[in-house]
Design a protein around this motif. Structure first.
Motif, PDB file in Angstrom:
ATOM      1  N   PHE A  17      43.868  38.591  55.555  1.00  0.00           N
ATOM      2  CA  PHE A  17      43.218  39.829  54.345  1.00  0.00           C
ATOM      3  C   PHE A  17      43.328  40.039  53.060  1.00  0.00           C
ATOM      4  O   PHE A  17      42.101  40.596  52.626  1.00  0.00           O
ATOM      5  N   LEU A  18      44.089  38.835  53.024  1.00  0.00           N
ATOM      6  CA  LEU A  18      44.590  39.286  51.368  1.00  0.00           C
ATOM      7  C   LEU A  18      43.483  38.366  50.450  1.00  0.00           C
ATOM      8  O   LEU A  18      43.190  39.151  49.161  1.00  0.00           O
ATOM      9  N   VAL A  19      43.282  38.072  50.867  1.00  0.00           N
ATOM     10  CA  VAL A  19      42.219  36.834  50.384  1.00  0.00           C
ATOM     11  C   VAL A  19      41.322  37.657  50.229  1.00  0.00           C
ATOM     12  O   VAL A  19      40.316  37.208  49.316  1.00  0.00           O
ATOM     13  N   GLY A  20      40.274  38.283  51.541  1.00  0.00           N
ATOM     14  CA  GLY A  20      39.084  38.882  51.482  1.00  0.00           C
ATOM     15  C   GLY A  20      39.480  40.266  50.765  1.00  0.00           C
ATOM     16  O   GLY A  20      37.901  40.502  49.687  1.00  0.00           O
ATOM     17  N   GLN A  21      40.591  40.797  50.634  1.00  0.00           N
ATOM     18  CA  GLN A  21      40.645  41.387  49.485  1.00  0.00           C
ATOM     19  C   GLN A  21      40.914  41.069  47.942  1.00  0.00           C
ATOM     20  O   GLN A  21      39.528  42.016  46.732  1.00  0.00           O
ATOM     21  N   VAL A  22      41.063  40.123  47.153  1.00  0.00           N
ATOM     22  CA  VAL A  22      40.498  39.796  46.269  1.00  0.00           C
ATOM     23  C   VAL A  22      39.046  39.118  46.432  1.00  0.00           C
ATOM     24  O   VAL A  22      38.002  39.445  45.456  1.00  0.00           O
ATOM     25  N   MET A  23      38.456  38.328  47.570  1.00  0.00           N
ATOM     26  CA  MET A  23      36.866  38.222  47.436  1.00  0.00           C
ATOM     27  C   MET A  23      36.081  39.388  47.218  1.00  0.00           C
ATOM     28  O   MET A  23      35.668  39.244  46.421  1.00  0.00           O
ATOM     29  N   ARG A  24      36.644  40.726  47.284  1.00  0.00           N
ATOM     30  CA  ARG A  24      35.971  41.566  47.656  1.00  0.00           C
ATOM     31  C   ARG A  24      36.060  42.001  46.046  1.00  0.00           C
ATOM     32  O   ARG A  24      34.983  42.540  45.394  1.00  0.00           O
ATOM     33  N   GLU A  25      37.532  42.026  45.624  1.00  0.00           N
ATOM     34  CA  GLU A  25      37.859  42.666  44.189  1.00  0.00           C
ATOM     35  C   GLU A  25      36.506  42.097  43.308  1.00  0.00           C
ATOM     36  O   GLU A  25      35.412  42.499  42.022  1.00  0.00           O
ATOM     37  N   MET A  26      36.244  40.514  43.387  1.00  0.00           N
ATOM     38  CA  MET A  26      35.614  39.274  42.784  1.00  0.00           C
ATOM     39  C   MET A  26      34.501  39.097  43.011  1.00  0.00           C
ATOM     40  O   MET A  26      33.093  38.099  42.582  1.00  0.00           O
ATOM     41  N   ARG A  27      33.561  40.338  44.151  1.00  0.00           N
ATOM     42  CA  ARG A  27      32.266  40.342  44.619  1.00  0.00           C
ATOM     43  C   ARG A  27      31.901  39.264  45.107  1.00  0.00           C
ATOM     44  O   ARG A  27      30.632  38.158  45.633  1.00  0.00           O
ATOM     45  N   GLY A  28      32.799  38.493  45.830  1.00  0.00           N
ATOM     46  CA  GLY A  28      33.323  36.749  45.822  1.00  0.00           C
ATOM     47  C   GLY A  28      32.661  35.967  45.678  1.00  0.00           C
ATOM     48  O   GLY A  28      32.067  34.782  46.450  1.00  0.00           O
ATOM     49  N   ARG A  29      32.944  35.900  44.059  1.00  0.00           N
ATOM     50  CA  ARG A  29      32.416  34.791  43.467  1.00  0.00           C
ATOM     51  C   ARG A  29      34.441  34.054  43.513  1.00  0.00           C
ATOM     52  O   ARG A  29      34.398  32.753  42.427  1.00  0.00           O
ATOM     53  N   ALA A  30      35.683  34.812  43.687  1.00  0.00           N
ATOM     54  CA  ALA A  30      36.704  33.706  43.898  1.00  0.00           C
ATOM     55  C   ALA A  30      36.309  32.898  44.478  1.00  0.00           C
ATOM     56  O   ALA A  30      35.662  32.413  45.846  1.00  0.00           O
ATOM     57  N   ASP A  31      36.834  31.122  43.587  1.00  0.00           N
ATOM     58  CA  ASP A  31      36.639  30.014  44.582  1.00  0.00           C
ATOM     59  C   ASP A  31      38.518  30.946  45.862  1.00  0.00           C
ATOM     60  O   ASP A  31      39.673  31.006  45.506  1.00  0.00           O
ATOM     61  N   PRO A  32      37.719  30.446  47.119  1.00  0.00           N
ATOM     62  CA  PRO A  32      38.898  30.885  47.965  1.00  0.00           C
ATOM     63  C   PRO A  32      40.057  30.144  47.861  1.00  0.00           C
ATOM     64  O   PRO A  32      41.252  30.627  47.958  1.00  0.00           O
ATOM     65  N   ASN A  33      40.270  29.097  47.392  1.00  0.00           N
ATOM     66  CA  ASN A  33      41.402  27.881  47.393  1.00  0.00           C
ATOM     67  C   ASN A  33      42.781  28.615  46.841  1.00  0.00           C
ATOM     68  O   ASN A  33      43.555  28.893  46.375  1.00  0.00           O
ATOM     69  N   GLY A  34      42.101  28.720  45.564  1.00  0.00           N
ATOM     70  CA  GLY A  34      42.571  29.493  44.054  1.00  0.00           C
ATOM     71  C   GLY A  34      43.402  30.484  44.381  1.00  0.00           C
ATOM     72  O   GLY A  34      43.901  31.126  43.692  1.00  0.00           O
TER      73      GLY A  34
END
Lengths: 96, 492
Positions: B462-479
């Motif tokens: 869930f938290l990874v999803g939140q990071v992705m959302r904040e970064m408009r899907g561009r965050a490297d999910p592993n990072g």
């Protein structure tokens, strides 16, 4: 080779031709005469002739798959007794 | 009273399929064959109109198409074939007879492999022959009389008729045969095989017999089915109807029945059941066809890779599972797009990813366009799909950004790399930037943080999803996962 009246009526039905009793008899005579006429072919010796569905010594009369302009529709319909919106019109025919 | 054990019945099904061939011109004249959407009686000449004194000439390509179908199904191609006249009087026949083939068809025997009820199954063919289509009749009634309108455009269109042996045993197998056949015809590119346009039409012959017995029961012919589904439903309805009659001691009538789509039932067409007498005789206007072995061999060379072979090769060559390979091999166009996209992706190892794009998001876009839409109908090319798969695998974009890139490509036709740059969708791997967002997400989501620390490992998703959302899907999910984990562990 005499045809029977039943055979004549059967052939007439296949051709969708209505015949009266007199006509059945007249056709029976005429058709029988025609068949007799062609009986002559049975007298020709054909033992040496291979069977064929064609009397011409031809095969593979064909054409490449190319189109030509079709006929003008007015010409196509010109001889039609009845037409409607570009279609030929005929009386309803029920399948036998 | 003793109750008799219910007899179990087995249905025996054979089909007759009529296929319009996709030649340029008609079967025996040079009128354009494709009359779809044409005004009535505008694709007509004296030959297909049946004017007296005209001479039909065989379209060699139609003969070749029929032989191609025969070769694809393992038929014997006799060295000599001929045409015959089939006589019957009806207004759809301009000459009063149809030029067809009686005792010397172009293709004899053969078989088609289908997915049967109990696994792979062979449906044997009786024959395939070539004939001409009839004119189209529209039945009308103007109140004064019933009448028919005739459109001669369809008259003389090359029509291939295929007859199977009674090898199918259910409605499902009947539909499976028809589907497999249509796929093959489309692969061969000899017909549109489009039921709606009337270029693929079929009748079904069926009979019931007690399971385990040999003699065939009374044959019923089913007509008016215009979809695979109606073929299946028609057979299934007949099984029920006929079983009930047989169970109650009744007899099955030899008859023709029409399928009624609205009810899923069949109705007797009440045609007097008498043997048709077509008075076939050899067509005097058409000399026989001789098909030399070299011609057959040359046609065999023209056969494309067929659906089953293609599917098997996709499994072998690209390591795809059976179902995915079958989906990709469903149409020749899709299979071609797949292989082209794999080449564009630059590495056969990316085939799996390419397959997923095609079966998933690309298919979704195509379905929105219509049942038979192919990639070629859109602005997206196989090169787009290959590039997209490469960008994801090289971690230039995240999987979620890639979906946005694909949507944009369908919209504009631009290449994925260009879309990534223009929209700033390049993956963010910068540890500092991700760390910053991870810290904010942890502060904003105390509940998920507690869950994680309380041992609910999955809360991190869930938290990874939140990071992705904040970064408009561009965050490297592993990072993102790493950054979150280090903060969560540190704060324990």
């Amino acid at each position: 080779m005499a045809l029977t009246a039943d055979e004549v009526r059967y052939i007439a039905r296949l051709a969708r031709v209505a015949l009266t009793g007199d006509e059945v008899e007249r056709m029976r005579e005429q058709l029988s005469n025609i068949l007799d006429h062609f009986q002559a072919l049975n007298d020709v010796p054909t033992d040496d002739v291979p069977p064929t569905a064609q009397s011409l010594d031809l095969a593979n009369v064909d054409r490449p798959d190319q189109t030509h302009p079709p006929a003008d529709r007015e010409q196509v319909l010109a001889n039609a007794p009845r037409r409607e919106n570009g279609f030929l019109r005929v009386r309803a025919v029920l399948e036998a | 009273m003793t109750t008799k054990a219910r007899t179990e019945y087995e249905v025996v099904v054979g089909v007759e399929v009529h296929v319009q061939l996709k030649t340029r011109s008609k079967m025996f004249c040079a009128c354009p064959r494709d009359y779809y959407n044409a005004e009535p009686n505008t694709h007509v000449c004296p030959v297909c109109l049946g004017a007296p004194g005209v001479l039909p000439v065989i379209n060699r390509e139609a003969v070749h198409f029929t032989i191609l179908a025969g070769l694809a199904m393992g038929c014997e191609i006799p060295a000599e074939s001929k045409f015959d006249r089939k006589n019957y009087p009806y207004p759809d026949l301009m000459k009063g007879y149809q030029i067809s083939q009686y005792d010397r068809p172009l293709c004899v025997g053969g078989a088609l492999e289908i997915e049967g009820d109990d696994g792979p199954k062979t449906v044997r063919l009786e024959r395939i022959h070539l004939e001409e289509d009839t004119a189209r009749l529209l039945h009308r009634d103007d109140g004064a009389e019933p009448y028919s309108l005739i459109d001669v455009n369809r008259s003389g269109v090359p029509l291939m008729e295929l007859v199977t042996k009674p090898d199918m045993r259910s409605g499902h197998e009947t539909a499976a045969f028809l589907r497999t056949l249509r796929q093959l015809l489309r692969y061969l590119e000899i017909s549109d095989a489009d039921m709606e346009k009337g270029s693929f039409r079929f009748d079904v012959n069926l009979s019931l017999r007690p399971r385990g017995t040999q003699p065939l029961g009374t044959k019923v012919e089913l007509k008016n089915m215009n979809s695979f589904r109606s073929a299946q439903r028609g057979v299934e309805f007949e099984v029920q109807r006929q079983s009930a009659i047989l169970e109650s001691g009744g007899r099955i009538l030899l008859e023709t029945r029409g399928f009624v789509d609205a009810t899923g039932e069949t109705a007797s067409q009440r045609s007097k059941e008498e043997a048709h007498d077509y008075r076939y005789f050899p067509e005097p206007d058409l000399p026989p066809l001789r098909i030399p072995a070299e011609e057959v061999a040359a046609l065999r060379e023209r056969l494309p890779e067929l659906p089953d072979a293609k599917r098997a090769r996709f499994e072998r060559e690209y390591g795809l599972p059976h179902d995915e390979a079958a989906l990709l091999a469903e149409t020749r166009a899709r299979a071609g797009a797949f292989e082209e996209a794999v080449r564009a992706a630059g590495d056969p190892k990316r085939a799996r990813a390419v397959a997923h794009w095609l079966i998933g998001d690309v298919a979704r876009h195509l379905n929105a366009l219509g049942a038979d839409a192919e990639l070629a109908d859109t602005r997206v090319t196989p090169a787009h799909i290959g590039e997209l798969a490469r960008l994801v695998e090289e971690r230039t974009v995240t999987a979620s950004s890639a979906k946005e890139v694909l949507d944009a490509a369908f919209e504009s036709g631009e290449m994925p790399a260009a879309i990534v740059e223009a929209r700033g969708l390049r993956i963010v791997s910068d540890a500092g930037a991700i760390d910053e967002v991870a810290r904010r997400v942890i502060e904003a989501n105390p509940k998920a943080v507690d869950d994680y620390r309380g041992g609910k490992e999955s809360a991190i998703k869930f938290l990874v999803g939140q990071v992705m959302r904040e970064m408009r899907g561009r965050a490297d999910p592993n990072g993102a996962t790493e950054a979150l984990r280090s903060h969560l562990e540190a704060g324990r």
